[in-house]
Design an enzyme around this catalytic site. Structure first.
Site, PDB file in Angstrom:
ATOM      1  N   ASP A  32      -6.549 -13.066  -9.825  1.00 36.39           N
ATOM      2  CA  ASP A  32      -7.426 -14.002  -9.130  1.00 36.39           C
ATOM      3  C   ASP A  32      -8.508 -14.422 -10.135  1.00 36.39           C
ATOM      4  O   ASP A  32      -8.753 -13.707 -11.119  1.00 36.39           O
ATOM      5  CB  ASP A  32      -8.048 -13.309  -7.916  1.00 36.39           C
ATOM      6  N   ASP A  52      -7.582 -12.535  -1.144  1.00 36.02           N
ATOM      7  CA  ASP A  52      -6.569 -11.919  -2.010  1.00 36.02           C
ATOM      8  C   ASP A  52      -5.808 -10.802  -1.305  1.00 36.02           C
ATOM      9  O   ASP A  52      -4.817 -10.305  -1.845  1.00 36.02           O
ATOM     10  CB  ASP A  52      -7.222 -11.336  -3.272  1.00 36.02           C
ATOM     11  N   CYS A 111       6.743  26.960  -3.384  1.00 30.97           N
ATOM     12  CA  CYS A 111       5.775  27.163  -2.297  1.00 30.97           C
ATOM     13  C   CYS A 111       5.470  25.843  -1.596  1.00 30.97           C
ATOM     14  O   CYS A 111       5.376  25.780  -0.363  1.00 30.97           O
ATOM     15  CB  CYS A 111       4.480  27.768  -2.840  1.00 30.97           C
ATOM     16  N   CYS A 150       3.644  27.662  -6.728  1.00 26.07           N
ATOM     17  CA  CYS A 150       4.594  26.860  -7.483  1.00 26.07           C
ATOM     18  C   CYS A 150       5.196  25.772  -6.614  1.00 26.07           C
ATOM     19  O   CYS A 150       4.854  25.623  -5.443  1.00 26.07           O
ATOM     20  CB  CYS A 150       5.701  27.745  -8.045  1.00 26.07           C
ATOM     21  N   ASP A 201     -10.001  -9.489  -5.785  1.00 20.41           N
ATOM     22  CA  ASP A 201     -11.158  -8.797  -5.215  1.00 20.41           C
ATOM     23  C   ASP A 201     -11.601  -9.319  -3.856  1.00 20.41           C
ATOM     24  O   ASP A 201     -12.431  -8.696  -3.199  1.00 20.41           O
ATOM     25  CB  ASP A 201     -12.355  -8.901  -6.171  1.00 20.41           C
TER      26      ASP A 201
END
Length: 748
Positions: free
Chosen positions: A435, A624, A37, A34, A620
């Protein structure tokens, strides 16, 4: 060498170096149950000298520890043992079985059978049975409840005992105390002929708690099946080519960079590498979502997990199994599960206070009612009700349950979350910046006027372009028919970043690139539809090459959906104004900024943040990366440059922009569900605890209420993804069926 040194050396060998003198060890601790823990382990292990960071994954029962190297590895396994958790190296795990699930189901069946039968007997008592019948029913209930306590209760009792032995507590301690006290008190009343017995409460509590725990286990196991599926994509080994030309099978853990491996058709690539011999069609669907196989040749890069389809190839490894694409994706998935959401940190602090608060509350309830009416039996009944009904389980599950389900659903759509806070941030954004090249467009420009340039000029330009990695140069080199691909004899090539490539042939200086630099013509030659590249010699223009970059089929629908959700959209691009303006117009008149260098993109985002905007950046390329790192939250496609993927918070393997809308809607829905779960947990405890304290709730009602609260939270969390984002993805994909990248600028 003593035993401690041997254990430290074994731990060091099983760890991986993630930075200079910084190692990471993954341990398996099956006793994790849980949120209590998790907090106990993370706070306890982090206190060990040289330990930098500790994270616990409740789904996998694994503990990930980052530590600095000193004379020896830290005593992690011994420390976990002292905290009450038996642990071992995760790579020592055998093939996982579902023993835990089988144990839960058996315990649930026994508890359900016992609770149902005792409840039927209780109905007879409640209906007004005479004293002899009531006593008989109580004894029968006691005999039924005893095996339920021993068999079904063992799951909670053993966990509680382990925590107490180590000098700590967990959520199972008050649960066990409540069940044992209720059973003992009921047995005493049965022996002494008392009117009330609560065997039904004890067995029903176990039954409903086991329903919640079983449901929690199934949901987490199903969510983690995505990670298990990734692990299965990596083969166990490969045929490594020896110096004498023979091959020898080597386990994947022994493969090192520089080794050459023979990969037959139908086998998966074990580690990242480069093809050194052969050609084949490779299925990259697991990597980037592309359904069509890709033809590969000598020199091409292949990633771990890709499937070799048609022919044998030889690849030279460029990574180990721990640093391959598959391993990186697994770490991203596990990171999403173990990262701390803002709401989760609040819940963790509340759960940490649970055990002492509930015990103090139960003692106060007993003392108060004993002082009021002097009836120790009644006071103990109220105290037990308080002990049982006070439950942080719902609060502890409120955030991680939603987080795990969100990570699973996003993975199924090819989206990986690098940290738990990414979804939290994404739900709060008010604007999205894209972009252009490679993000909104395909990033693969096409030459459109090949037939208008004379053959010798075309051949010469293509020969020079073949020595550049610029997208326009690649498009020019690849657009020339094979019979025309003749290389001119020269080794003098110089690439000028931002301008183009220069070559000296027969004493003449040829340039291919930006207008003004390539030909001396200061005119930009900007065109509404085309991007242009000038080929010139000694300041004189030989040819103008025109390129188009197709708009991604999903871009228009994705941006329209984002606008419908009241998000502002902008385009930041380093490309020239004409092509950027054309893309912006096709996307419905999106505001745009062109001719921006990386520093200018970052400055624009910083300015937006200063105005109070929370920006999602989607890009990408290498240019960038600063903007991705500087944005409030960021996304990058799987085929982005390495630095772009590193800077981004979220990675989508399928390059379609429907991933942006899917992730945003998932984040927003996840935030709503988390708030609902937390609100319910607070309301439940706010109403239930005072009622129990005032004596209005019996142990049976307390048992049902406490268990039901956890089940409600789990069921509410399962609603994530059942609505609008599934329909959105289906709609966008259906619209894209007949669309092709070349439809962009199709009228030009």
């Amino acid at each position: 060498m003593n035993q401690t040194d041997t254990a430290g050396e074994e731990l060091l060998l099983a760890s991986r170096e993630i930075d200079d003198d910084l190692f990471q060890t993954v341990l398996s601790a099956p006793g994790i149950k849980c949120a209590g823990c998790i907090d106990k382990i993370e706070s306890g292990i982090t206190k060990i000298p040289n330990v930098v960071r500790t994270r616990v994954n409740l789904s996998t029962k694994r503990v990930t520890v980052d530590w600095k190297k000193s004379n020896n590895a830290p005593p992690l396994i011994d420390a976990l043992g002292q905290l009450g958790f038996q642990a071992h190296l995760s790579n020592c795990d055998t093939k996982p079985s579902d023993n835990e699930l089988r144990t839960l189901i058996r315990a649930l069946a026994v508890a359900g059978f016992g609770a149902a039968n005792i409840m039927m007997l209780s109905v007879g008592v409640w209906a007004g049975a005479d004293e002899e019948t009531r006593t008989l029913f109580h004894w029968i209930s006691a005999f039924i409840a005893l095996p339920v306590m021993v068999f079904s209760g063992k799951i909670f009792f053993s966990s509680a005992w382990s925590a107490l032995k180590s000098g700590g507590t967990n959520m199972d301690v008050p649960i066990s105390a409540g069940v044992i006290i209720t059973f003992t008190m009921s047995l005493y009343d049965t022996i002494t002929g008392g009117q009330h017995a609560y065997f039904d409460a004890a067995t029903s509590l176990l039954f409903f708690l086991l329903i919640g725990r079983t449901l929690d286990y199934v949901v987490r196991a199903r969510a983690h099946s995505a990670i298990d599926g990734l692990r299965k994509l990596a083969p166990e080994g490969a045929a490594v080519i020896q110096p004498d030309g023979s091959t020898r099978y080597s386990p994947i853990e022994q493969i090192q960079p520089g080794m050459e491996m023979r990969i037959p058709a139908g086998a998966r690539i074990p580690v990242n590498g480069t093809i050194t011999d052969g050609r084949s069609d490779i299925d990259h669907s697991v990597i980037n979502g592309e359904s069509e196989p890709r033809s590969t040749h000598i020199g091409d890069t292949v990633l771990a997990g890709a499937l070799n389809l048609t022919g044998p190839i030889v690849i030279k490894a460029s990574s180990t199994s721990n640093t391959s694409f598959i391993s990186d994706m697994i770490r991203l998935m596990e990171s999403a599960e173990t990262s701390r959401h803002g709401y989760q940190r609040i819940a963790d602090r509340v759960s940490k206070l649970y055990t002492p608060v509930v015990h103090i509350g139960a003692v106060l309830a007993f003392l108060l009612w004993f002082l009021i009416d002097g009836n120790a039996h009644h006071a103990l009944t109220v105290a037990v009700s308080v002990l049982i009904i006070t439950c942080p389980c719902a609060l502890g599950l409120a955030t991680p349950m939603v987080q795990v389900i969100a990570a699973q659903r996003l993975y199924r759509n090819g989206i990986l979350i690098k940290g738990g806070t990414a979804l939290e941030k994404l739900a709060d954004i008010d604007s999205v910046i894209f972009d252009k090249t490679g993000t909104l467009t395909e990033g693969s420009p096409h030459l459109t006027n090949c037939g208008t340039v004379d053959e010798r000029t075309l051949r010469l330009a293509a020969s020079i372009a073949a020595h550049s990695s610029h997208p326009y140069s690649k498009a020019l080199a690849q657009s020339i028919p094979p019979p025309m691909q003749v290389q001119f004899k020269t080794n003098q090539f110089t690439e000028h970043p931002g301008d183009g490539i220069e070559s000296k042939i027969d004493g003449a200086v040829y340039r291919l690139g930006r207008a003004g630099w390539a030909s001396g013509d200061a005119e930009s030659r900007d065109h509404k539809h085309y991007s242009t590249v000038i080929f010139g010699v000694s300041g004189r223009t030989l040819a103008t090459f025109k390129f188009i970059d197709g708009l991604k089929p999903s871009a228009s629908d994705a941006l329209k959906e984002l606008k419908n959700n009241n998000l502002s959209i902008e385009i930041l691009s380093g490309d020239r104004k004409g092509p950027v303006a054309e893309v912006a117009a096709l996307l419905g008149g999106v505001p745009y900024f062109a001719n921006l260098r990386p520093q200018a993109k970052l400055a624009h985002i910083t300015k937006q943040a200063a105005r109070g905007h929370k920006v999602l950046m989607v890009g990408d390329g290498i240019n960038d990366a600063p903007a991705l790192a500087g944005a409030y939250v960021s996304m990058a496609p799987g085929n982005a440059a390495d630095i772009g993927r590193t800077a981004a918070d979220i990675i989508f393997l399928n390059n379609g922009l429907e991933a942006v809308t899917t992730t945003y809607l998932t984040a927003r829905n996840a935030k709503t569900l988390i708030r609902q779960n937390i609100a319910f947990a607070i309301l439940y405890n706010g109403v239930a605890i005072p009622l129990a304290f005032l004596g209005f709730i019996t142990p049976l009602i307390a048992a049902i209420a406490m268990s039901t609260s956890s089940i409600v939270v789990v069921l509410n969390s399962l609603r994530l993804g059942m609505g609008e984002q599934k329909q959105l993805v289906k709609t966008i994909k259906n619209k894209n069926v007949a669309r092709t990248p070349t439809q962009y600028h199709g009228a030009a």
